[in-house]
Design a protein around this motif. Structure first.
Motif, PDB file in Angstrom:
ATOM      1  N   ASP A  92       0.804  -1.076   0.024  1.00 23.86           N
ATOM      2  CA  ASP A  92      -0.253  -0.007  -0.059  1.00 23.86           C
ATOM      3  C   ASP A  92       0.755   1.291   0.102  1.00 23.86           C
ATOM      4  O   ASP A  92       0.410   2.165  -0.622  1.00 23.86           O
ATOM      5  N   VAL A  93       1.880   1.329   0.504  1.00 23.75           N
ATOM      6  CA  VAL A  93       3.108   2.358   0.816  1.00 23.75           C
ATOM      7  C   VAL A  93       3.776   2.723  -0.675  1.00 23.75           C
ATOM      8  O   VAL A  93       3.831   3.946  -1.065  1.00 23.75           O
ATOM      9  N   VAL A  94       3.940   1.606  -1.319  1.00 22.60           N
ATOM     10  CA  VAL A  94       4.681   1.789  -2.486  1.00 22.60           C
ATOM     11  C   VAL A  94       4.065   2.591  -3.618  1.00 22.60           C
ATOM     12  O   VAL A  94       4.850   3.630  -4.063  1.00 22.60           O
ATOM     13  N   PRO A  95       2.948   2.591  -3.829  1.00 21.91           N
ATOM     14  CA  PRO A  95       2.399   3.407  -4.993  1.00 21.91           C
ATOM     15  C   PRO A  95       2.481   5.026  -4.645  1.00 21.91           C
ATOM     16  O   PRO A  95       2.675   5.891  -5.272  1.00 21.91           O
ATOM     17  N   ASN A  96       2.249   5.248  -3.225  1.00 22.64           N
ATOM     18  CA  ASN A  96       2.406   6.613  -2.768  1.00 22.64           C
ATOM     19  C   ASN A  96       3.747   7.198  -3.094  1.00 22.64           C
ATOM     20  O   ASN A  96       4.021   8.313  -3.512  1.00 22.64           O
ATOM     21  N   LEU A  97       4.718   6.242  -2.635  1.00 19.16           N
ATOM     22  CA  LEU A  97       6.126   6.299  -2.854  1.00 19.16           C
ATOM     23  C   LEU A  97       6.494   7.054  -4.467  1.00 19.16           C
ATOM     24  O   LEU A  97       7.145   7.798  -4.866  1.00 19.16           O
ATOM     25  N   VAL A  98       5.949   5.942  -5.213  1.00 16.34           N
ATOM     26  CA  VAL A  98       6.234   6.101  -6.430  1.00 16.34           C
ATOM     27  C   VAL A  98       5.761   7.430  -7.254  1.00 16.34           C
ATOM     28  O   VAL A  98       6.204   8.109  -7.671  1.00 16.34           O
TER      29      VAL A  98
ATOM     30  N   ALA B 170      14.229  -3.327  -6.186  1.00 15.68           N
ATOM     31  CA  ALA B 170      13.617  -2.238  -6.851  1.00 15.68           C
ATOM     32  C   ALA B 170      13.568  -1.120  -5.811  1.00 15.68           C
ATOM     33  O   ALA B 170      13.773   0.198  -6.377  1.00 15.68           O
ATOM     34  N   LEU B 171      13.110  -1.113  -4.669  1.00 18.45           N
ATOM     35  CA  LEU B 171      12.846  -0.176  -3.717  1.00 18.45           C
ATOM     36  C   LEU B 171      14.234   0.355  -3.385  1.00 18.45           C
ATOM     37  O   LEU B 171      14.527   1.654  -3.247  1.00 18.45           O
TER      38      LEU B 171
ATOM     39  N   LEU C 261       7.389   8.724   3.828  1.00 17.67           N
ATOM     40  CA  LEU C 261       7.012   7.545   3.134  1.00 17.67           C
ATOM     41  C   LEU C 261       8.412   6.376   3.205  1.00 17.67           C
ATOM     42  O   LEU C 261       8.160   5.092   3.499  1.00 17.67           O
ATOM     43  N   GLN C 262       9.378   7.169   3.200  1.00 18.58           N
ATOM     44  CA  GLN C 262      10.724   6.552   3.225  1.00 18.58           C
ATOM     45  C   GLN C 262      10.855   5.954   4.621  1.00 18.58           C
ATOM     46  O   GLN C 262      11.310   4.638   4.831  1.00 18.58           O
ATOM     47  N   THR C 263      10.522   6.647   5.757  1.00 21.16           N
ATOM     48  CA  THR C 263      10.720   6.162   7.014  1.00 21.16           C
ATOM     49  C   THR C 263       9.614   5.209   7.398  1.00 21.16           C
ATOM     50  O   THR C 263       9.761   4.017   8.098  1.00 21.16           O
ATOM     51  N   GLU C 264       8.520   5.296   6.748  1.00 18.72           N
ATOM     52  CA  GLU C 264       7.341   4.335   6.955  1.00 18.72           C
ATOM     53  C   GLU C 264       7.752   3.092   6.362  1.00 18.72           C
ATOM     54  O   GLU C 264       7.452   1.915   6.923  1.00 18.72           O
ATOM     55  N   LEU C 265       8.263   2.856   5.056  1.00 17.18           N
ATOM     56  CA  LEU C 265       8.743   1.923   4.299  1.00 17.18           C
ATOM     57  C   LEU C 265       9.832   0.994   5.242  1.00 17.18           C
ATOM     58  O   LEU C 265       9.874  -0.075   5.330  1.00 17.18           O
ATOM     59  N   ALA C 266      10.733   1.909   5.692  1.00 16.00           N
ATOM     60  CA  ALA C 266      11.994   1.345   6.295  1.00 16.00           C
ATOM     61  C   ALA C 266      11.334   0.664   7.864  1.00 16.00           C
ATOM     62  O   ALA C 266      11.811  -0.496   8.243  1.00 16.00           O
ATOM     63  N   ASP C 267      10.188   1.338   8.496  1.00 15.99           N
ATOM     64  CA  ASP C 267       9.912   0.494   9.580  1.00 15.99           C
ATOM     65  C   ASP C 267       9.092  -0.606   9.264  1.00 15.99           C
ATOM     66  O   ASP C 267       9.105  -1.782   9.749  1.00 15.99           O
ATOM     67  N   LEU C 268       8.524  -0.729   8.188  1.00 15.54           N
ATOM     68  CA  LEU C 268       7.628  -1.817   7.707  1.00 15.54           C
ATOM     69  C   LEU C 268       8.862  -2.796   7.298  1.00 15.54           C
ATOM     70  O   LEU C 268       8.360  -4.055   7.750  1.00 15.54           O
ATOM     71  N   GLU C 269       9.743  -2.679   6.765  1.00 17.20           N
ATOM     72  CA  GLU C 269      10.998  -3.614   6.436  1.00 17.20           C
ATOM     73  C   GLU C 269      11.452  -4.199   7.627  1.00 17.20           C
ATOM     74  O   GLU C 269      11.534  -5.336   7.663  1.00 17.20           O
ATOM     75  N   ASN C 270      11.553  -3.334   8.644  1.00 19.92           N
ATOM     76  CA  ASN C 270      11.893  -4.044  10.120  1.00 19.92           C
ATOM     77  C   ASN C 270      11.025  -4.967  10.659  1.00 19.92           C
ATOM     78  O   ASN C 270      11.336  -5.906  11.094  1.00 19.92           O
ATOM     79  N   LYS C 271       9.486  -4.651  10.470  1.00 19.10           N
ATOM     80  CA  LYS C 271       8.591  -5.318  10.818  1.00 19.10           C
ATOM     81  C   LYS C 271       8.618  -6.661  10.166  1.00 19.10           C
ATOM     82  O   LYS C 271       8.016  -7.868  10.682  1.00 19.10           O
ATOM     83  N   ILE C 272       8.700  -6.579   8.736  1.00 15.08           N
ATOM     84  CA  ILE C 272       8.784  -8.006   8.057  1.00 15.08           C
ATOM     85  C   ILE C 272       9.778  -8.549   8.308  1.00 15.08           C
ATOM     86  O   ILE C 272       9.421 -10.089   8.426  1.00 15.08           O
ATOM     87  N   ALA C 273      10.922  -8.368   8.676  1.00 14.80           N
ATOM     88  CA  ALA C 273      12.061  -8.988   8.921  1.00 14.80           C
ATOM     89  C   ALA C 273      11.827  -9.766  10.388  1.00 14.80           C
ATOM     90  O   ALA C 273      12.172 -10.954  10.376  1.00 14.80           O
TER      91      ALA C 273
ATOM     92  N   ASN D  66       9.916  -0.418 -12.615  1.00 15.22           N
ATOM     93  CA  ASN D  66      10.588  -1.611 -12.065  1.00 15.22           C
ATOM     94  C   ASN D  66       9.695  -1.784 -10.767  1.00 15.22           C
ATOM     95  O   ASN D  66       9.576  -2.898 -10.541  1.00 15.22           O
ATOM     96  N   VAL D  67       9.645  -0.854 -10.081  1.00 14.18           N
ATOM     97  CA  VAL D  67       9.120  -0.989  -8.796  1.00 14.18           C
ATOM     98  C   VAL D  67       7.571  -1.237  -8.737  1.00 14.18           C
ATOM     99  O   VAL D  67       7.175  -2.188  -8.189  1.00 14.18           O
ATOM    100  N   ILE D  68       6.939  -0.593  -9.963  1.00 15.34           N
ATOM    101  CA  ILE D  68       5.414  -0.820  -9.992  1.00 15.34           C
ATOM    102  C   ILE D  68       5.246  -2.482 -10.214  1.00 15.34           C
ATOM    103  O   ILE D  68       4.459  -3.252  -9.964  1.00 15.34           O
TER     104      ILE D  68
END
Length: 183
Positions: A48-54, A97-98, A120-132, A70-72
């Motif tokens: 959900d965050v990726v389209p906003n970032l793009v 791609a990100l 968005l970059q901070t939110e995505l980084a937080d999500l990456e940590n949660k995914i890990a 490539n991201v899309i």
């Protein structure tokens, strides 16, 4: 004691052991399912965050259409994945791609300073940590479940009731490789 009573006690004891082992296998399988659900929620939030970032990047980096595409494309592949292995590969492709997209921001100082992009970059980084973290929990649950399936006497019960081992959510080659640093 009568021999019939001893046999009855042994059968009841065996029945209790079988029920306990079966229930443990069910509980471990449910833990794996719940852990996978946690990963799935985090991945959906990332999607959900990726389209906003793009969209944010589009306004600043009009000449970087290939990176944005490539991201899309990677996001859509991840959404469409049907197997755990396919999803892991697609998510690794999306992560790559990100990374390219964030590297691109270095060439655009206005983008790098954009408040929406930074959020968005901070939110995505937080999500990456949660995914890990969710992936570690899932892989731990799968390890415990798979180990239980192979131990005696649970292996007999597992095979009888159709319990199947689960796959790990593994990092792809792009995540295993050390990043290249150039000065």
């Amino acid at each position: 004691m009568d021999a019939g009573l001893i046999v009855l006690i042994l059968l009841i004891g065996l029945g209790i052991v079988l029920v306990v082992i079966y229930n443990r296998l069910v509980a471990l399988r449910q833990t794996c399912n719940q852990a996978w659900g946690d990963i799935d929620v985090q991945l959906k939030q990332r999607h959900d965050v990726v389209p906003n970032l793009v969209e944010t990047v589009k306004g600043y980096a009009k000449h970087e259409q290939e990176t944005l595409e490539n991201v899309i494309k990677a996001r859509q592949t991840a959404i469409d994945a049907t197997s755990l292995k396919g999803l892991a590969e697609a998510e690794n492709m999306l992560s790559g791609a990100l990374r390219q997209l964030f590297a691109l921001s270095e060439s655009y100082p206005d983008l790098k300073a954009n408040e929406n992009f930074l959020k968005l970059q901070t939110e995505l980084a937080d999500l990456e940590n949660k995914i890990a973290a969710a992936r570690r929990f899932f892989n731990n649950a799968v390890n415990e479940y798979n180990t239980s399936l192979e131990q005696f006497p649970a292996v007999v019960i597992a095979n009888s009731f159709g319990f199947k081992s689960r796959d790990y959510f593994e990092a792809g080659e792009s995540e295993r490789a050390a990043p290249k640093v150039q000065f």
